[in-house]
Design a protein around this motif. Structure first.
Motif, PDB file in Angstrom:
ATOM      1  N   THR A  86       0.839  -1.278   0.007  1.00  0.00           N
ATOM      2  CA  THR A  86       0.121   0.126   0.183  1.00  0.00           C
ATOM      3  C   THR A  86       0.814   1.257  -0.041  1.00  0.00           C
ATOM      4  O   THR A  86       0.587   2.140  -0.836  1.00  0.00           O
ATOM      5  CB  THR A  86      -0.857   0.073   1.400  1.00  0.00           C
ATOM      6  OG1 THR A  86      -1.645  -1.191   1.159  1.00  0.00           O
ATOM      7  CG2 THR A  86      -1.742   1.033   1.277  1.00  0.00           C
ATOM      8  N   VAL A 238      -9.441   4.587  -5.565  1.00  0.00           N
ATOM      9  CA  VAL A 238     -10.272   3.979  -4.509  1.00  0.00           C
ATOM     10  C   VAL A 238     -11.405   3.233  -5.122  1.00  0.00           C
ATOM     11  O   VAL A 238     -11.943   1.972  -4.817  1.00  0.00           O
ATOM     12  CB  VAL A 238     -10.600   4.861  -3.501  1.00  0.00           C
ATOM     13  CG1 VAL A 238     -11.699   4.048  -2.481  1.00  0.00           C
ATOM     14  CG2 VAL A 238      -9.430   5.083  -2.853  1.00  0.00           C
ATOM     15  N   GLU A 241     -10.176  -0.010  -6.607  1.00  0.00           N
ATOM     16  CA  GLU A 241      -9.867  -1.055  -5.855  1.00  0.00           C
ATOM     17  C   GLU A 241     -11.196  -1.551  -5.214  1.00  0.00           C
ATOM     18  O   GLU A 241     -10.907  -2.786  -4.768  1.00  0.00           O
ATOM     19  CB  GLU A 241      -9.149  -0.520  -4.579  1.00  0.00           C
ATOM     20  CG  GLU A 241      -7.604   0.097  -4.953  1.00  0.00           C
ATOM     21  CD  GLU A 241      -6.760  -1.051  -5.400  1.00  0.00           C
ATOM     22  OE1 GLU A 241      -6.604  -1.817  -4.606  1.00  0.00           O
ATOM     23  OE2 GLU A 241      -6.580  -1.206  -6.368  1.00  0.00           O
ATOM     24  N   ASN A 242     -12.167  -0.616  -4.951  1.00  0.00           N
ATOM     25  CA  ASN A 242     -13.422  -1.248  -4.491  1.00  0.00           C
ATOM     26  C   ASN A 242     -14.170  -2.515  -5.110  1.00  0.00           C
ATOM     27  O   ASN A 242     -14.820  -3.045  -4.582  1.00  0.00           O
ATOM     28  CB  ASN A 242     -14.442  -0.035  -4.402  1.00  0.00           C
ATOM     29  CG  ASN A 242     -14.209   0.766  -3.043  1.00  0.00           C
ATOM     30  OD1 ASN A 242     -13.568   0.219  -2.161  1.00  0.00           O
ATOM     31  ND2 ASN A 242     -15.131   1.825  -3.034  1.00  0.00           N
ATOM     32  N   ASP A 246     -11.804  -7.601  -0.970  1.00  0.00           N
ATOM     33  CA  ASP A 246     -10.975  -6.944  -0.013  1.00  0.00           C
ATOM     34  C   ASP A 246      -9.467  -7.215   0.183  1.00  0.00           C
ATOM     35  O   ASP A 246      -8.668  -6.456   0.426  1.00  0.00           O
ATOM     36  CB  ASP A 246     -11.510  -7.151   1.474  1.00  0.00           C
ATOM     37  CG  ASP A 246     -12.516  -6.123   1.710  1.00  0.00           C
ATOM     38  OD1 ASP A 246     -12.508  -5.082   0.776  1.00  0.00           O
ATOM     39  OD2 ASP A 246     -12.867  -5.943   2.688  1.00  0.00           O
ATOM     40  N   SER A 249      -7.393  -5.648  -2.252  1.00  0.00           N
ATOM     41  CA  SER A 249      -7.128  -4.202  -2.428  1.00  0.00           C
ATOM     42  C   SER A 249      -6.213  -3.431  -1.433  1.00  0.00           C
ATOM     43  O   SER A 249      -5.812  -3.833  -0.348  1.00  0.00           O
ATOM     44  CB  SER A 249      -8.566  -3.791  -1.628  1.00  0.00           C
ATOM     45  OG  SER A 249      -8.683  -2.353  -1.501  1.00  0.00           O
ATOM     46  N   ASN A 252      -8.458   1.587   0.737  1.00  0.00           N
ATOM     47  CA  ASN A 252      -9.685   1.950   0.992  1.00  0.00           C
ATOM     48  C   ASN A 252      -9.953   3.329   1.172  1.00  0.00           C
ATOM     49  O   ASN A 252      -8.977   4.389   1.168  1.00  0.00           O
ATOM     50  CB  ASN A 252     -10.227   1.099   2.071  1.00  0.00           C
ATOM     51  CG  ASN A 252      -9.584   1.392   3.308  1.00  0.00           C
ATOM     52  OD1 ASN A 252      -9.133   2.497   3.578  1.00  0.00           O
ATOM     53  ND2 ASN A 252      -9.561   0.530   4.502  1.00  0.00           N
ATOM     54  N   TRP A 253     -11.179   3.809   1.409  1.00  0.00           N
ATOM     55  CA  TRP A 253     -11.353   5.203   1.140  1.00  0.00           C
ATOM     56  C   TRP A 253     -10.684   6.000   2.503  1.00  0.00           C
ATOM     57  O   TRP A 253     -10.292   7.036   2.222  1.00  0.00           O
ATOM     58  CB  TRP A 253     -12.766   5.482   1.260  1.00  0.00           C
ATOM     59  CG  TRP A 253     -13.233   7.029   0.987  1.00  0.00           C
ATOM     60  CD1 TRP A 253     -14.000   7.645   1.756  1.00  0.00           C
ATOM     61  CD2 TRP A 253     -12.823   8.024   0.169  1.00  0.00           C
ATOM     62  NE1 TRP A 253     -14.116   8.885   1.460  1.00  0.00           N
ATOM     63  CE2 TRP A 253     -13.435   9.042   0.277  1.00  0.00           C
ATOM     64  CE3 TRP A 253     -12.052   7.672  -1.004  1.00  0.00           C
ATOM     65  CZ2 TRP A 253     -12.854  10.233  -0.657  1.00  0.00           C
ATOM     66  CZ3 TRP A 253     -11.718   8.867  -1.859  1.00  0.00           C
ATOM     67  CH2 TRP A 253     -12.416   9.898  -1.561  1.00  0.00           C
ATOM     68  N   GLU A 254     -10.866   5.213   3.681  1.00  0.00           N
ATOM     69  CA  GLU A 254     -10.370   5.835   4.973  1.00  0.00           C
ATOM     70  C   GLU A 254      -8.755   6.291   4.826  1.00  0.00           C
ATOM     71  O   GLU A 254      -8.190   7.357   5.118  1.00  0.00           O
ATOM     72  CB  GLU A 254     -10.559   4.824   5.895  1.00  0.00           C
ATOM     73  CG  GLU A 254      -9.775   4.972   7.338  1.00  0.00           C
ATOM     74  CD  GLU A 254     -10.335   5.873   8.377  1.00  0.00           C
ATOM     75  OE1 GLU A 254     -11.332   6.483   7.843  1.00  0.00           O
ATOM     76  OE2 GLU A 254     -10.113   6.153   9.515  1.00  0.00           O
TER      77      GLU A 254
END
Ligand code: HEM
Length: 452
Positions: A86, A238, A241-242, A246, A249, A252-254
């Motif tokens: 990431t 994002v 990735e969505n 999971d 990915s 995520n958005w966070e």
């Protein structure tokens, strides 16, 4: 066992590091509370840890404080996370914006942003006899960053914008502190109030970014058009990735929100740095005169200072390096992700590494009169010269993501201010620039700007 009191400030840590280097050798082992640490001295060993064996030492300390600042997960943070896929993705996505290639479209549009904000700055400085500079610089830097990364711009008098900048500045100050509680977690309750305050401040930042920066973009975003800024790239990433499951990915958005806030927060680093730079300059009228004569001879008094002129204004560039050297801010500590060695000394997995950057910046063996402000030391044969032992932005794959922006924005602001004003001290104001950390307290210096 070393007294953890030394960790109350980075400046003290630096002086301890210096002593350790001279007395005990190049790689000094310490036990701080429950945590195994080493202090790495000397350029050769620091480079080995950051670059040659950088992949063995690319994690960051797991301080409880960092966890709490980033919603209970320090992996949300660009600077305090461990190395991961990431992080690689986040760094790769940012590159085009943090390191815009000279004379490309992004570079020219950044140049225009800097020009616009610096012309505004000149107007503002000309209107007041005595100026508290830091809040003004922070606003200009914030607008440059918000525009560059998200195509957003705010009026200087906008109260929410002003509050957002103050909030970022508080967080910046906080992450630049070193606490004994980082190594002795049972002391954390002493920081309870402060951490609650920080949680409120980061919450306010999030609200501002969501409401004032992202909301519109999310509504108008179309996957069919090329992303026009970093925010659009993030949204697109994002969304893609969505669609994966999971486990595959990478963001995520966070996480994307934190990545955005972290990079916008870079404006605090530049604003604090520039305030310190002007704190040095106000005591150096001869350096001011030399910057002005360089600008006058290359650009005259009419042509505006542009980042495209950097190669021609070598002394001005060297002033920026010299201020960075004298501030001698620490390299963010690293952690060994595996058992390894530095200079032949065994380093256990999980050991925290501190780097004696203070010595690299201030050693009498490396620099002539290191305590003096002498930009000429960064010029050789008329060209900017960066000695290999000058490592203010770290190195290797965890190196600073913002150093090019620091150089470009600082150049535009310093050059424009010097083209227009002489910087004069205000009576009874003390301009002692603290070293060992980039962050300045909220209330800092006042200056007089005398029109040239
Ligand atoms: C004068 C100002 C600055 C100085 C002296 C500075 C210095 C540093 C240093 C020493 C590191 C650690 C490097 C390493 O571990 O090898 C770092 C990391 C970082 N810096 Fe800066 N920095 C400055 C401004 C900025 C700005 C303006 C931004 C954002 C635009 C920024 C973004 C980052 C990020 C994201 C990291 C973490 C990178 C990673 O861990 O992968 N910095 N910085």
């Amino acid at each position: 066992m070393v007294d953890c009191g030394i960790l109350f400030s980075h400046t003290n840590l630096h002086s301890v590091q210096g002593l350790q280097g001279k007395k005990f050798g190049n790689v000094v082992k310490l036990q701080l509370g429950t945590v195994k640490c080493v202090v790495v001295n000397e350029q050769k060993n620091i480079r080995e840890a950051l670059v040659t064996r950088g992949h063995h030492f690319d994690s960051r300390p797991n301080f409880e404080r960092y966890q709490r600042l980033f919603s209970g997960n320090k992996e949300n943070s660009l600077a305090f996370c461990d190395w991961s896929n990431t992080q690689k993705v986040r760094r790769d996505m940012l590159k085009a914006y943090t390191f815009p290639r000279a004379f490309t479209h992004k570079y020219i549009s950044l140049d225009n942003l800097i020009l616009r904000e610096t012309q505004d700055l000149v107007k503002e400085l000309g209107e007041n006899e005595i100026v508290e500079l830091k809040p003004i610089l922070l606003k200009k830097c914030a607008n440059i960053f918000l525009n560059h990364f998200c195509s957003e711009n705010f009026d200087s008098n906008n109260e929410k914008f002003t509050k957002m900048i103050e909030n970022f500045d508080e967080v910046f100050y906080e992450v630049n502190q070193g606490y004994a509680a980082d190594f002795l977690p049972f002391l954390m309750p002493l920081h309870k109030k402060n951490l609650e305050r920080m949680a409120a401040v980061t919450h306010e930042i999030r609200e501002f970014i969501q409401e004032e920066v992202i909301k519109n973009k999310l509504q108008t975003y179309s996957p069919e058009t090329e992303p026009s800024d970093y925010l659009e790239s993030l949204i697109g990433h994002v969304k893609m990735e969505n669609m994966k499951n999971d486990e595959e990915s990478s963001m995520n958005w966070e996480m994307a929100m934190f990545a955005l806030e972290d990079i916008i927060g870079g404006h605090s680093a530049v604003g604090n740095f520039l305030t310190k730079l002007f704190g040095f300059l106000v005591c150096e009228p001869e350096v001011q005169r030399k910057i002005q004569s360089e600008i006058d001879s290359v650009l005259g008094s009419e042509r505006l200072v542009s980042i495209c002129d950097r190669n021609l204004l070598v002394y001005t560039e060297a002033v920026i390096y010299e201020a960075i050297r004298l501030i001698a801010s620490p390299i963010v500590p690293r952690v060994a992700n595996q058992s390894s060695s530095i200079d032949g000394y065994k380093i256990d997995k999980g050991t925290v590494l501190f780097f004696n950057n203070y010595d690299l910046s201030m050693s009498k063996d490396l620099w002539e009169s290191p305590e003096k402000f002498m930009p000429e030391r960064f010029i050789k044969n008329g060209k900017l010269f960066k000695p290999e032992y000058f490592l203010p932005f770290g190195g290797g794959r965890r190196s600073c993501m913002g150093y090019k922006l620091v150089q470009l924005v600082s150049f535009g602001i310093l050059g424009t201010v010097m083209q227009n004003f002489n910087l004069k001290p205000v009576e009874n104001e003390i301009y002692k620039v603290p070293v060992g950390s980039l962050a300045l307290k909220k209330d800092s210096y006042k200056f007089k700007f005398e029109k040239r």
